[in-house]
Motif scaffolding. Structure first.
Motif, PDB file in Angstrom:
ATOM      1  N   LEU A   1      -0.571  -0.433   8.108  1.00  0.00           N
ATOM      2  CA  LEU A   1      -1.985  -0.228   8.403  1.00  0.00           C
ATOM      3  C   LEU A   1      -2.202   0.974   9.298  1.00  0.00           C
ATOM      4  O   LEU A   1      -3.093   1.784   9.087  1.00  0.00           O
ATOM      5  CB  LEU A   1      -2.571  -1.488   9.065  1.00  0.00           C
ATOM      6  N   SER A   2      -1.354   1.128  10.331  1.00  0.00           N
ATOM      7  CA  SER A   2      -1.529   2.262  11.230  1.00  0.00           C
ATOM      8  C   SER A   2      -1.338   3.582  10.515  1.00  0.00           C
ATOM      9  O   SER A   2      -1.971   4.582  10.829  1.00  0.00           O
ATOM     10  CB  SER A   2      -0.535   2.162  12.393  1.00  0.00           C
ATOM     11  N   SER A   3      -0.474   3.596   9.503  1.00  0.00           N
ATOM     12  CA  SER A   3      -0.232   4.834   8.759  1.00  0.00           C
ATOM     13  C   SER A   3      -1.379   5.186   7.848  1.00  0.00           C
ATOM     14  O   SER A   3      -1.538   6.336   7.452  1.00  0.00           O
ATOM     15  CB  SER A   3       1.039   4.695   7.917  1.00  0.00           C
TER      16      SER A   3
ATOM     17  N   ASP B   1     -13.107  -2.889   3.230  1.00  0.00           N
ATOM     18  CA  ASP B   1     -12.381  -3.603   2.185  1.00  0.00           C
ATOM     19  C   ASP B   1     -12.963  -3.305   0.812  1.00  0.00           C
ATOM     20  O   ASP B   1     -14.153  -2.989   0.668  1.00  0.00           O
ATOM     21  CB  ASP B   1     -12.440  -5.114   2.438  1.00  0.00           C
ATOM     22  N   LEU B   2     -12.102  -3.454  -0.201  1.00  0.00           N
ATOM     23  CA  LEU B   2     -12.501  -3.250  -1.591  1.00  0.00           C
ATOM     24  C   LEU B   2     -12.070  -4.458  -2.414  1.00  0.00           C
ATOM     25  O   LEU B   2     -10.887  -4.797  -2.463  1.00  0.00           O
ATOM     26  CB  LEU B   2     -11.847  -1.985  -2.154  1.00  0.00           C
TER      27      LEU B   2
ATOM     28  N   VAL C   1       0.858  -1.175   0.000  1.00  0.00           N
ATOM     29  CA  VAL C   1       0.000   0.000   0.000  1.00  0.00           C
ATOM     30  C   VAL C   1       0.893   1.223   0.000  1.00  0.00           C
ATOM     31  O   VAL C   1       1.733   1.393   0.884  1.00  0.00           O
ATOM     32  CB  VAL C   1      -0.923   0.019   1.239  1.00  0.00           C
ATOM     33  N   ILE C   2       0.734   2.079  -0.999  1.00  0.00           N
ATOM     34  CA  ILE C   2       1.638   3.206  -1.193  1.00  0.00           C
ATOM     35  C   ILE C   2       0.848   4.500  -1.295  1.00  0.00           C
ATOM     36  O   ILE C   2      -0.186   4.551  -1.954  1.00  0.00           O
ATOM     37  CB  ILE C   2       2.466   3.024  -2.479  1.00  0.00           C
ATOM     38  N   THR C   3       1.303   5.533  -0.621  1.00  0.00           N
ATOM     39  CA  THR C   3       0.739   6.866  -0.825  1.00  0.00           C
ATOM     40  C   THR C   3       1.804   7.705  -1.505  1.00  0.00           C
ATOM     41  O   THR C   3       2.899   7.236  -1.797  1.00  0.00           O
ATOM     42  CB  THR C   3       0.330   7.528   0.510  1.00  0.00           C
ATOM     43  N   ALA C   4       1.497   8.967  -1.721  1.00  0.00           N
ATOM     44  CA  ALA C   4       2.456   9.841  -2.398  1.00  0.00           C
ATOM     45  C   ALA C   4       3.740  10.010  -1.587  1.00  0.00           C
ATOM     46  O   ALA C   4       4.764  10.406  -2.120  1.00  0.00           O
ATOM     47  CB  ALA C   4       1.825  11.202  -2.650  1.00  0.00           C
TER      48      ALA C   4
ATOM     49  N   GLY D   1      -9.521  -9.927   3.779  1.00  0.00           N
ATOM     50  CA  GLY D   1      -8.708 -11.012   4.302  1.00  0.00           C
ATOM     51  C   GLY D   1      -7.271 -10.627   4.578  1.00  0.00           C
ATOM     52  O   GLY D   1      -6.502 -11.441   5.091  1.00  0.00           O
ATOM     53  N   ASP D   2      -6.882  -9.403   4.264  1.00  0.00           N
ATOM     54  CA  ASP D   2      -5.524  -8.935   4.523  1.00  0.00           C
ATOM     55  C   ASP D   2      -5.597  -7.661   5.352  1.00  0.00           C
ATOM     56  O   ASP D   2      -5.902  -6.584   4.845  1.00  0.00           O
ATOM     57  CB  ASP D   2      -4.796  -8.667   3.195  1.00  0.00           C
ATOM     58  N   ALA D   3      -5.323  -7.792   6.655  1.00  0.00           N
ATOM     59  CA  ALA D   3      -5.450  -6.652   7.575  1.00  0.00           C
ATOM     60  C   ALA D   3      -4.529  -5.507   7.207  1.00  0.00           C
ATOM     61  O   ALA D   3      -4.808  -4.346   7.521  1.00  0.00           O
ATOM     62  CB  ALA D   3      -5.173  -7.108   9.007  1.00  0.00           C
ATOM     63  N   ASN D   4      -3.427  -5.814   6.526  1.00  0.00           N
ATOM     64  CA  ASN D   4      -2.486  -4.759   6.144  1.00  0.00           C
ATOM     65  C   ASN D   4      -2.933  -3.968   4.925  1.00  0.00           C
ATOM     66  O   ASN D   4      -2.267  -3.028   4.515  1.00  0.00           O
ATOM     67  CB  ASN D   4      -1.110  -5.367   5.852  1.00  0.00           C
ATOM     68  N   LEU D   5      -4.045  -4.382   4.344  1.00  0.00           N
ATOM     69  CA  LEU D   5      -4.475  -3.764   3.102  1.00  0.00           C
ATOM     70  C   LEU D   5      -5.822  -3.059   3.201  1.00  0.00           C
ATOM     71  O   LEU D   5      -6.303  -2.503   2.236  1.00  0.00           O
ATOM     72  CB  LEU D   5      -4.535  -4.836   2.003  1.00  0.00           C
ATOM     73  N   GLN D   6      -6.442  -3.082   4.382  1.00  0.00           N
ATOM     74  CA  GLN D   6      -7.725  -2.406   4.529  1.00  0.00           C
ATOM     75  C   GLN D   6      -7.591  -0.926   4.200  1.00  0.00           C
ATOM     76  O   GLN D   6      -6.542  -0.313   4.389  1.00  0.00           O
ATOM     77  CB  GLN D   6      -8.259  -2.575   5.946  1.00  0.00           C
ATOM     78  N   LEU D   7      -8.697  -0.359   3.712  1.00  0.00           N
ATOM     79  CA  LEU D   7      -8.717   1.038   3.296  1.00  0.00           C
ATOM     80  C   LEU D   7      -9.624   1.854   4.210  1.00  0.00           C
ATOM     81  O   LEU D   7     -10.557   1.304   4.814  1.00  0.00           O
ATOM     82  CB  LEU D   7      -9.229   1.129   1.856  1.00  0.00           C
ATOM     83  N   PRO D   8      -9.384   3.150   4.318  1.00  0.00           N
ATOM     84  CA  PRO D   8     -10.282   3.991   5.107  1.00  0.00           C
ATOM     85  C   PRO D   8     -11.713   3.904   4.583  1.00  0.00           C
ATOM     86  O   PRO D   8     -11.939   3.984   3.370  1.00  0.00           O
ATOM     87  CB  PRO D   8      -9.718   5.402   4.905  1.00  0.00           C
ATOM     88  N   ALA D   9     -12.674   3.704   5.460  1.00  0.00           N
ATOM     89  CA  ALA D   9     -14.072   3.655   5.053  1.00  0.00           C
ATOM     90  C   ALA D   9     -14.547   5.054   4.675  1.00  0.00           C
ATOM     91  O   ALA D   9     -14.031   6.051   5.162  1.00  0.00           O
ATOM     92  CB  ALA D   9     -14.929   3.084   6.175  1.00  0.00           C
ATOM     93  N   GLY D  10     -15.527   5.109   3.786  1.00  0.00           N
ATOM     94  CA  GLY D  10     -16.107   6.389   3.411  1.00  0.00           C
ATOM     95  C   GLY D  10     -16.209   6.573   1.915  1.00  0.00           C
ATOM     96  O   GLY D  10     -16.156   5.604   1.146  1.00  0.00           O
ATOM     97  N   GLU D  11     -16.355   7.818   1.491  1.00  0.00           N
ATOM     98  CA  GLU D  11     -16.550   8.143   0.083  1.00  0.00           C
ATOM     99  C   GLU D  11     -15.217   8.261  -0.661  1.00  0.00           C
ATOM    100  O   GLU D  11     -14.241   8.793  -0.108  1.00  0.00           O
ATOM    101  CB  GLU D  11     -17.309   9.467  -0.043  1.00  0.00           C
ATOM    102  N   TYR D  12     -15.226   7.794  -1.904  1.00  0.00           N
ATOM    103  CA  TYR D  12     -14.065   7.895  -2.780  1.00  0.00           C
ATOM    104  C   TYR D  12     -14.465   8.584  -4.079  1.00  0.00           C
ATOM    105  O   TYR D  12     -15.604   8.455  -4.539  1.00  0.00           O
ATOM    106  CB  TYR D  12     -13.494   6.504  -3.081  1.00  0.00           C
TER     107      TYR D  12
END
Length: 306
Positions: free
Chosen positions: A15-17, A38-39, A6-9, A99-110
């Motif tokens: 996960l905590s980040s 999850d997505l 999982v990468i941001t800019a 199924g991958d706790a390290n890959l969950q995404l913030p819930a909400g609108e995208y």
């Protein structure tokens, strides 16, 4: 399942980040408390005439929370995908965070989804009449500007439809480009349209440029309202998707998967658009159809008996 990235800019995040991706201060994608979901994202397509393979090499998927920084996910469930293997209601999982706790995404609108495609020569290609040609993607990105929601502690299951009939552009000679003609579909709110086309109708498509095709339009429309892709008049409605019936004798069959529940107009023609010009399309048969979620609606085309 392999470990995902999982990468941001700003780099690689744990996960905590990911909390920071929701807009800062521990907010979610919609601005609330830190909550995740999850997505699961699949791909499907409507086939393109003449091609036997349309292979796309996906490198990553990027999603943009409404109130946060974009998040890029690599190490996908699949990378090299022949889109023509997944037509008529079938699909292929591209991204699965469930199924991958390290890959969950913030819930909400995208706000959008972007597919990063390899720009290395030969990675993405199309095969026509046994000959392989490079398939290029401008800027190496396919972006879908359609909003969606990831539920708190839930799973958003979507399918992206690559309408290849209108996505593949033959620029010059042996140069082919893939432009984004995409639909984002909620898997719980879609059904399937299928049926047959009488062989006699197919036989009538005997002109040098004739190709049998079934067009799907949203809403209940009159024949004068039916247009082609790229229609520029206010009176004409563009089709959602078009498909070519398949078969070699008797009745031919067609199927359009992942159609949102609602009322539609289905039309048959021997003169489909060529995706590169706003040409008039003459429809010989027009029928109404109602699509219900998770069901199949049958619409058959037979010659009109006078």
């Amino acid at each position: 399942m392999s470990s995902k990235k999982v990468i941001t800019a700003l780099g690689v995040f744990t996960l905590s980040s990911l909390t920071a991706c929701g807009g800062g201060g521990g907010s979610s994608a919609s601005g609330g408390a830190s909550q995740f979901g999850d997505l699961n994202l699949s791909v499907t397509d409507a086939p393109v005439d003449d091609a036997s393979v349309v292979n796309v090499r996906f490198e990553a998927v990027t999603v943009k929370p409404k109130n946060g920084s974009s998040v890029t996910i690599s190490d996908l469930e699949a990378t090299n995908i022949n889109l023509l293997d997944y037509t008529g209601g079938t699909s292929r999982i591209l991204l699965q965070t469930e199924g991958d706790a390290n890959l969950q995404l913030p819930a909400g609108e995208y706000n959008w989804i972007r597919f990063d495609v390899s720009d290395t020569e030969g990675d993405s290609y199309i095969v026509i009449d046994g000959n392989q040609y490079d398939l290029t993607v401008p800027s190496g990105e396919l972006k879908l500007n359609t909003g969606f929601i990831i539920p708190v502690d839930g799973v958003a299951n979507f399918t992206v439809d690559f309408d290849l009939r209108h996505s593949i552009v033959n620029s010059t000679g042996d140069t082919y480009k893939l432009k984004p003609v995409l639909r984002l579909l909620d898997n719980t709110l879609v059904g399937t349209l299928s049926g047959t086309v009488d062989g006699a109708l197919i036989a009538d498509c005997n002109g040098p440029d004739d190709v049998a095709a079934v067009y799907l339009f949203e809403g209940t429309l009159t024949e004068s309202q039916l247009g082609d892709m790229g229609s520029t008049t206010s009176e004409e409605v563009e089709p959602i998707i078009t498909v070519a019936p398949s078969g070699d004798a008797g009745d031919y069959t067609y199927a359009i998967g992942f159609v949102g529940a609602g009322t539609y107009t289905v039309a048959y023609t021997c003169e489909p658009d060529d995706s590169e010009a706003d040409d008039a399309v003459s429809f010989s048969l027009v029928q109404a159809a109602v699509i219900t979620a998770e069901n199949t609606t049958i619409v058959n085309f037979t010659p009109v008996v006078l």
